[in-house]
Each structure stands twice: as C-alpha cells, then as structure tokens.
Design a protein around this motif. Structure first.
Motif, mmCIF file in Angstrom:
data_model
loop_
_atom_site.group_PDB
_atom_site.id
_atom_site.type_symbol
_atom_site.label_atom_id
_atom_site.label_comp_id
_atom_site.label_asym_id
_atom_site.label_seq_id
_atom_site.Cartn_x
_atom_site.Cartn_y
_atom_site.Cartn_z
ATOM 1 N N GLY A 4 -9.581 -4.941 4.955
ATOM 2 C CA GLY A 4 -8.612 -3.876 4.733
ATOM 3 C C GLY A 4 -7.939 -3.430 6.007
ATOM 4 O O GLY A 4 -6.743 -3.112 6.015
ATOM 5 N N ILE A 5 -8.678 -3.398 7.117
ATOM 6 C CA ILE A 5 -8.085 -3.011 8.395
ATOM 7 C C ILE A 5 -7.063 -4.062 8.846
ATOM 8 O O ILE A 5 -5.991 -3.726 9.366
ATOM 9 C CB ILE A 5 -9.181 -2.814 9.450
ATOM 10 N N ILE A 6 -7.380 -5.342 8.641
ATOM 11 C CA ILE A 6 -6.410 -6.399 8.946
ATOM 12 C C ILE A 6 -5.145 -6.217 8.114
ATOM 13 O O ILE A 6 -4.017 -6.298 8.624
ATOM 14 C CB ILE A 6 -7.034 -7.785 8.689
ATOM 15 N N LEU A 7 -5.320 -5.943 6.826
ATOM 16 C CA LEU A 7 -4.172 -5.748 5.944
ATOM 17 C C LEU A 7 -3.390 -4.505 6.337
ATOM 18 O O LEU A 7 -2.148 -4.496 6.290
ATOM 19 C CB LEU A 7 -4.648 -5.653 4.496
ATOM 20 N N TYR A 8 -4.095 -3.454 6.728
ATOM 21 C CA TYR A 8 -3.418 -2.245 7.203
ATOM 22 C C TYR A 8 -2.534 -2.552 8.413
ATOM 23 O O TYR A 8 -1.389 -2.096 8.491
ATOM 24 C CB TYR A 8 -4.444 -1.166 7.552
ATOM 25 N N ALA A 39 -7.839 5.938 -2.231
ATOM 26 C CA ALA A 39 -6.589 6.619 -2.581
ATOM 27 C C ALA A 39 -5.433 6.093 -1.742
ATOM 28 O O ALA A 39 -4.318 5.886 -2.248
ATOM 29 C CB ALA A 39 -6.743 8.120 -2.400
ATOM 30 N N GLY A 40 -5.684 5.856 -0.454
ATOM 31 C CA GLY A 40 -4.632 5.332 0.409
ATOM 32 C C GLY A 40 -4.147 3.965 -0.036
ATOM 33 O O GLY A 40 -2.938 3.705 -0.094
ATOM 34 N N LEU A 41 -5.076 3.076 -0.373
ATOM 35 C CA LEU A 41 -4.699 1.733 -0.816
ATOM 36 C C LEU A 41 -3.892 1.778 -2.110
ATOM 37 O O LEU A 41 -2.931 1.013 -2.290
ATOM 38 C CB LEU A 41 -5.949 0.877 -1.000
ATOM 39 N N ILE A 42 -4.270 2.666 -3.012
ATOM 40 C CA ILE A 42 -3.550 2.778 -4.283
ATOM 41 C C ILE A 42 -2.120 3.260 -4.058
ATOM 42 O O ILE A 42 -1.167 2.752 -4.670
ATOM 43 C CB ILE A 42 -4.308 3.720 -5.237
ATOM 44 N N LEU A 43 -1.940 4.233 -3.165
ATOM 45 C CA LEU A 43 -0.597 4.741 -2.884
ATOM 46 C C LEU A 43 0.279 3.672 -2.234
ATOM 47 O O LEU A 43 1.477 3.570 -2.548
ATOM 48 C CB LEU A 43 -0.678 5.975 -1.990
ATOM 49 N N VAL A 44 -0.290 2.887 -1.325
ATOM 50 C CA VAL A 44 0.487 1.805 -0.710
ATOM 51 C C VAL A 44 0.923 0.806 -1.774
ATOM 52 O O VAL A 44 2.087 0.365 -1.805
ATOM 53 C CB VAL A 44 -0.326 1.087 0.385
ATOM 54 N N THR A 45 0.002 0.435 -2.654
ATOM 55 C CA THR A 45 0.324 -0.523 -3.715
ATOM 56 C C THR A 45 1.465 -0.014 -4.584
ATOM 57 O O THR A 45 2.434 -0.731 -4.856
ATOM 58 C CB THR A 45 -0.918 -0.776 -4.585
ATOM 59 N N ALA A 68 4.245 4.967 0.126
ATOM 60 C CA ALA A 68 3.415 3.900 0.677
ATOM 61 C C ALA A 68 2.960 4.231 2.093
ATOM 62 O O ALA A 68 1.811 3.968 2.472
ATOM 63 C CB ALA A 68 4.183 2.577 0.660
ATOM 64 N N ALA A 69 3.845 4.824 2.899
ATOM 65 C CA ALA A 69 3.480 5.211 4.259
ATOM 66 C C ALA A 69 2.385 6.272 4.254
ATOM 67 O O ALA A 69 1.469 6.246 5.098
ATOM 68 C CB ALA A 69 4.710 5.722 5.000
ATOM 69 N N PHE A 70 2.450 7.198 3.324
ATOM 70 C CA PHE A 70 1.401 8.218 3.196
ATOM 71 C C PHE A 70 0.056 7.541 2.930
ATOM 72 O O PHE A 70 -0.978 7.919 3.503
ATOM 73 C CB PHE A 70 1.750 9.181 2.060
ATOM 74 N N GLY A 71 0.068 6.531 2.077
ATOM 75 C CA GLY A 71 -1.158 5.797 1.793
ATOM 76 C C GLY A 71 -1.684 5.054 2.998
ATOM 77 O O GLY A 71 -2.900 5.000 3.230
ATOM 78 N N THR A 114 3.316 -8.217 -1.162
ATOM 79 C CA THR A 114 2.561 -7.298 -0.303
ATOM 80 C C THR A 114 1.805 -6.272 -1.130
ATOM 81 O O THR A 114 0.641 -5.948 -0.844
ATOM 82 C CB THR A 114 3.505 -6.597 0.681
ATOM 83 N N ALA A 115 2.444 -5.747 -2.172
ATOM 84 C CA ALA A 115 1.772 -4.785 -3.053
ATOM 85 C C ALA A 115 0.547 -5.419 -3.711
ATOM 86 O O ALA A 115 -0.500 -4.777 -3.859
ATOM 87 C CB ALA A 115 2.746 -4.276 -4.108
ATOM 88 N N LEU A 116 0.660 -6.668 -4.109
ATOM 89 C CA LEU A 116 -0.466 -7.363 -4.727
ATOM 90 C C LEU A 116 -1.636 -7.483 -3.754
ATOM 91 O O LEU A 116 -2.802 -7.302 -4.148
ATOM 92 C CB LEU A 116 -0.022 -8.744 -5.209
ATOM 93 N N LEU A 117 -1.356 -7.779 -2.494
ATOM 94 C CA LEU A 117 -2.415 -7.880 -1.498
ATOM 95 C C LEU A 117 -3.176 -6.556 -1.367
ATOM 96 O O LEU A 117 -4.410 -6.536 -1.287
ATOM 97 C CB LEU A 117 -1.829 -8.289 -0.151
ATOM 98 N N PHE A 118 -2.451 -5.442 -1.343
ATOM 99 C CA PHE A 118 -3.114 -4.142 -1.233
ATOM 100 C C PHE A 118 -3.898 -3.814 -2.507
ATOM 101 O O PHE A 118 -4.969 -3.187 -2.429
ATOM 102 C CB PHE A 118 -2.086 -3.052 -0.933
#
Length: 384
Positions: free
Chosen positions: A213-217, A276-282, A303-306, A365-369
């Motif tokens: 997740g950190i790599i994806l972030y 919650a952050g990952l869901i908002l980014v997605t 998405a930025a908030f996430g 990108t959304a799918l990855l998150f």
C-alpha cells in the motif's frame, strides 16, 4: 528549546520551503512539455526525484538514528536551495532533470526525518504530531500553488525557481536555530545497533499488504503531481490556471486529511483511517473522468483527501512496528517504499496513456487502490 518550540519550528520551516515547491511544481510539467515535447518526460520528473528516495532512505535513516536528525534536515534544505538555482539555469529537459535529482536528495530529510524526530518528541501522540507537520507541509504547497496563479500571468515563470531557492535557505536557518534534537544534543548514540540489527528488524516486519500500500501511495502521489496535470492540460480545459487550481485543491485536501486522520488514528486505531483513505482514493479516481469542470476537480480532491489519510496512518503504523531506536530507519523504509512507487507508476501510466489512450489510466489506477484496500482488510496487515 522545548518540544513545542521544536515542533512549531519544524512546521514553519517546512511550510516556507514547501511554498516554494508548490510554486515550482505548477510550472515544471508544462516547462518539461515545452522543452521535451513528450508526456513521457513529464513522468520522468517523478522518477528522477524518486531515485534518491529509493537508494538513500535507509542509509540516511540509520545514520539519523545514531547521530540525530537535525543536521540532516538543515543540509536537506540547503541542497534544495541549490536545486532551485539549477532549475533557473536549465536550458533543456536534462537540466530540469538534474535539478529534480538534486531536489530529491534535499527533500529526503524533510519528508522522512522530521516525522521520525517528532515521533521521538511526542511518543504518545505521534499520529497527531506527524499529521500537523504533514499538514503544514501541504499547506505550504497550497500557498505556493496560489502564488503560481499570479506568476503564471507573466513570462515563463522562471523567477519562481529563484524564489524557491531563497525559501529553502530561509527554512534551513529556522531549523538550524530553533529545532532541538535530543539525540544530537547527546552527541549521538549507538543504541540503534549495527546494520545487521537493522536488517534483522526489517526482516521481522511481515506486513506485505501495508508495504504494498505504501508503494501504491507513492505511485498515486507521483501521478497526481505529473500525469494528472498533464492530462488536464491535454484536455485543453483552461491551461495553466486550471492546473494551478488543481494543485491548490490537491494540497488543501491532503492538508486537512492529515490533521483529521492523524488524531482519529491515535484514538480509534490505524486500520480505520488506512482503509477509509484507500476507499476514498478509489472512488475519486474512478468517478472524476465522468465529470467535467468543477465536478472533475471535486472528485480529484476527494481522492487526494484519501491519499493523505492513508499516508499519516501508514507512517505512524510503520513507526510502531519497529523498535524505538529505529524511528529514523522506519521513516526511511516508508519513503523508500514510497519512492519505488513514485519512480515506477507515473511513467508506466504515461506509457499506458500513450498506447491505449488517457481514458484508460484512471480506471486502472482506481482498480489498483481497490485491490489494495481488499488485501489490507483481508490480511489485517495493519493490526498489531
């Protein structure tokens, strides 16, 4: 100097320097497109910046564990000032990339070692302390983006690079005079152990979903700074003003999320804000291409908030997973993983956009998150 003075000094220094960063990143993608004529080189702006993060995070973090963080933080601001001068003098794409490489070296301590120092100064409320610091960082980026709206109206914006250099030097002075580092004040410590002790601790850290997740972030953050603004420019929306507004909303959203998520994660646990952050980014990345104008920017801000929620929660979680004597190394590991994503993902998405069309970038990108959120939830990787 007390811990509160040090905390506010760190926040003030990073706000000042990041105001300069927010100013120049609004110009760098367009300037690179002008000099290179290719969106692929825009992706390289992220990759070159990430090279020092990948190669030097752990060594620098381990040195900070032994000798203290303050000297490295001050040196980082000085290197960033030199990078600003390189940006100003660049006459081609390779000159911009050279400045970006030096900027990457300079910002390692800003991103990684200041949170490590705060986790030592505030052991019982590290999430909130790191959140305030990261919010100051992104509020500075916001201020720089707002300033870029004015500078975009005159010339090519090269004066922004000189201002960035001056602000970096001012930040170095604040950090040198007002920040207290308990470890460096004691003349260093050997408690962090040898390199073999460090690698044993890292091997014991079995949290693959969190690390992925950190790599994806990192990849998502780099995408927001490079590929998304280039895509907005490619749509012919409103030129440089629209990109500057996008950066402003991005930094405001990340700033607010750092403060909110840092305090919530201290009270409710890291898992809540991680997921919650990952869901908002997605949701934000999946929905924004379907909207134009204000709607698209609103979903990008969501998405930025996430992203900000995930960042502060994951950094605090990683700090807790390693011994107290390895706080610098923990931050180094976080930004090493962050740098891998920041290095790889933006140019890969640029290639995908070139080959298959820009409309394919953001659903992918959304799918990855979404997959990362499911993996983190199923494996309970963020739990003690």
């Amino acid at each position: 100097m007390g811990v509160r003075t040090s905390s506010w000094a760190l926040s003030a220094a990073v706000f000042i320097q990041m105001a300069g960063v927010g100013l120049i990143v609004a110009f760098l993608p367009g300037r690179m497109m002008e000099l290179s004529g290719s969106i692929r080189f825009v992706g390289y702006l992220a990759s070159v910046f990430a090279v020092p993060f990948v190669l030097f995070q752990l060594p620098l973090g381990h040195l900070a564990d032994r000798h203290g963080c303050k000297a490295f933080i001050v040196a980082g601001y000085l290197l960033s000032g030199l990078a600003g001068l390189l940006f100003f003098r660049a006459a081609g794409a390779w000159g911009l990339l050279a400045g970006r490489l030096l900027q990457g070296f300079g910002e390692i301590p800003t991103w990684a070692l200041a949170p490590a120092l705060l986790s030592l100064l505030f052991p019982l409320s590290k999430g909130g302390a790191i959140g305030i610091y990261n919010a100051s960082m992104h509020l500075g980026l916001t201020a720089g983006s707002l300033l870029s709206l004015t500078l975009a109206l005159s010339g090519d914006g090269r004066e922004a690079f000189l201002l960035y250099a001056a602000l970096s030097l001012a930040a170095a002075l604040i950090a040198a005079l007002l920040v207290r580092d308990p470890l460096s004040a004691r003349g260093g410590s050997a408690e962090s152990g040898s390199w073999s002790d460090l690698f044993r601790a890292l091997r014991s850290l079995r949290r693959p979903a969190l690390q992925a997740g950190i790599i994806l972030y990192g990849g998502g953050y780099g995408t927001f700074l490079t590929v998304i603004p280039a895509a907005l420019l490619g749509q012919g929306a409103s030129g440089q003003e629209r990109v500057s507004l996008f950066f402003t909303l991005f930094y405001v959203a990340v700033s607010l999320s750092q403060i909110v998520a840092g305090k919530i994660s201290d009270r409710r646990g890291r898992d809540v804000t991680l997921l919650a952050g990952l869901i908002l980014v997605t949701a934000g990345l999946a929905l924004f291409p379907a909207f134009g104008g204000t709607g698209a920017l609103a979903f990008l801000a969501l998405a930025a908030f996430g992203l900000g929620m995930f960042c502060v929660s994951a950094l605090a979680r990683l700090q807790e997973a390693l011994p107290l004597s390895l706080r610098g190394s923990a931050s180094g590991l976080f930004y090493l993983l962050w740098g891998v994503g920041y290095f790889l993902m933006p140019p890969l998405l640029g290639w995908v956009g070139t080959a298959l069309g820009q409309t394919t970038i953001f659903p992918l990108t959304a799918l990855l998150f979404a997959v990362e959120a499911a993996a983190l939830r199923l494996t309970s990787a963020g739990r003690d």
